[in-house]
Motif scaffolding. Structure first.
Motif, PDB file in Angstrom:
ATOM      1  N   UNK A  34       0.785  -1.231   0.000  1.00  0.00           N
ATOM      2  CA  UNK A  34       0.000   0.000   0.000  1.00  0.00           C
ATOM      3  C   UNK A  34       0.816   1.279   0.000  1.00  0.00           C
ATOM      4  N   UNK A  35       2.103   1.217   0.248  1.00  0.00           N
ATOM      5  CA  UNK A  35       2.925   2.434   0.300  1.00  0.00           C
ATOM      6  C   UNK A  35       2.340   3.437   1.282  1.00  0.00           C
ATOM      7  N   UNK A  36       1.889   2.909   2.402  1.00  0.00           N
ATOM      8  CA  UNK A  36       1.372   3.798   3.424  1.00  0.00           C
ATOM      9  C   UNK A  36      -0.006   4.332   3.116  1.00  0.00           C
ATOM     10  N   UNK A  37      -0.727   3.702   2.232  1.00  0.00           N
ATOM     11  CA  UNK A  37      -2.108   4.103   1.988  1.00  0.00           C
ATOM     12  C   UNK A  37      -2.349   4.777   0.662  1.00  0.00           C
ATOM     13  N   UNK A  38      -1.311   4.964  -0.162  1.00  0.00           N
ATOM     14  CA  UNK A  38      -1.479   5.715  -1.401  1.00  0.00           C
ATOM     15  C   UNK A  38      -1.955   4.870  -2.573  1.00  0.00           C
ATOM     16  N   UNK A  39      -1.728   3.576  -2.469  1.00  0.00           N
ATOM     17  CA  UNK A  39      -1.905   2.734  -3.643  1.00  0.00           C
ATOM     18  C   UNK A  39      -3.361   2.663  -4.086  1.00  0.00           C
ATOM     19  N   UNK A  40      -3.579   2.757  -5.387  1.00  0.00           N
ATOM     20  CA  UNK A  40      -4.928   2.615  -5.922  1.00  0.00           C
ATOM     21  C   UNK A  40      -5.349   1.161  -5.851  1.00  0.00           C
TER      22      UNK A  40
END
Lengths: 117, 114
Positions: A99-105
């Motif tokens: 998720x890269x800290x929540x950014x991932x679509x």
């Protein structure tokens, strides 16, 4: 739609039966999320899996629900001994990386509509 | 904990009229913000997302949204809607540093009439 496949699209079960919902993520995606949408509600997170690992199951009911994402094959959400309150739309989403800290679509499938009689 | 409120459950508008779908969020930590659209019998499709930088975000199909930190809002707008925009729209947040479990609002059903 980015290609997440879910089947069946509609599933009818009687109380006490088992329901198995399948999700094939976008090709190359190794991260899968399951959400549940109750009538007139938004989607609620259930579980986040990577291949062969459950990363976060904080949204899963403690009993009767389980999920897996094997090395080969689709992710499976399994509901044992279904009750009428399990009637809902179940959505699967996938992403290509963590998720890269929540950014991932997240790319969503069309959902499985479960009806428990 | 985070929460998302979509103030309008249904928004009827006429074709070519402007529309604004409202979204407010509550969070004690920084979040990323998303708008998804769901057409009948389909999955959710990402319209746009705010991660950082300019507070005005442009998305697909002519939609845009503005992040307002002081008002904790992320309203979605389109200056002129089409019949094909009829769908349900979901606002969602994701806590920065999280594993990725999105928190959704209840959705707003946009109905565009000719």
């Amino acid at each position: 739609n980015a290609g997440v496949m879910q089947n069946p699209r509609h599933l009818v079960r009687r109380r006490g039966q088992e329901a198995r919902l399948r999700c094939s993520p976008v090709k190359g995606h190794s991260h899968v999320y399951w959400y549940r949408q109750l009538p007139e509600e938004g989607l609620k997170f259930m579980v986040y899996l990577q291949k062969e690992n459950i990363i976060d199951e904080s949204g899963m009911p403690k009993e009767r629900f389980s999920a897996e994402f094997p090395k080969e094959g689709p992710s499976i959400l399994r509901i044992q001994q279904v009750v009428r309150g399990d009637s809902a739309a179940y959505f699967c989403a996938s992403s290509p990386r963590a998720s890269s800290g929540g950014q991932e679509t997240q790319y969503f499938g069309p959902g499985t509509r479960l009806l428990v009689l | 904990a985070q929460s998302v409120t979509q103030l309008d459950s249904q928004v009827p508008v006429f074709e070519e009229a402007p529309v604004e779908l409202r979204c407010n969020y509550s969070s004690s930590v920084s979040v990323y913000l998303f708008w998804y659209v769901q057409y009948p019998n389909q999955g959710l499709q990402l319209l746009l997302k705010y991660l950082s930088g300019s507070t005005l975000v442009k998305g697909i199909n002519g939609f845009e949204a503005e992040f307002n930190k002081s008002q904790t809002s992320f309203h979605l707008r389109k200056p002129s809607v089409h019949i094909s925009d009829t769908a349900e729209y979901f606002c969602a947040v994701n806590r920065k540093g999280s594993q990725g479990n999105l928190i959704f609002g209840k959705g707003t059903k946009l109905s565009v009439k000719p």
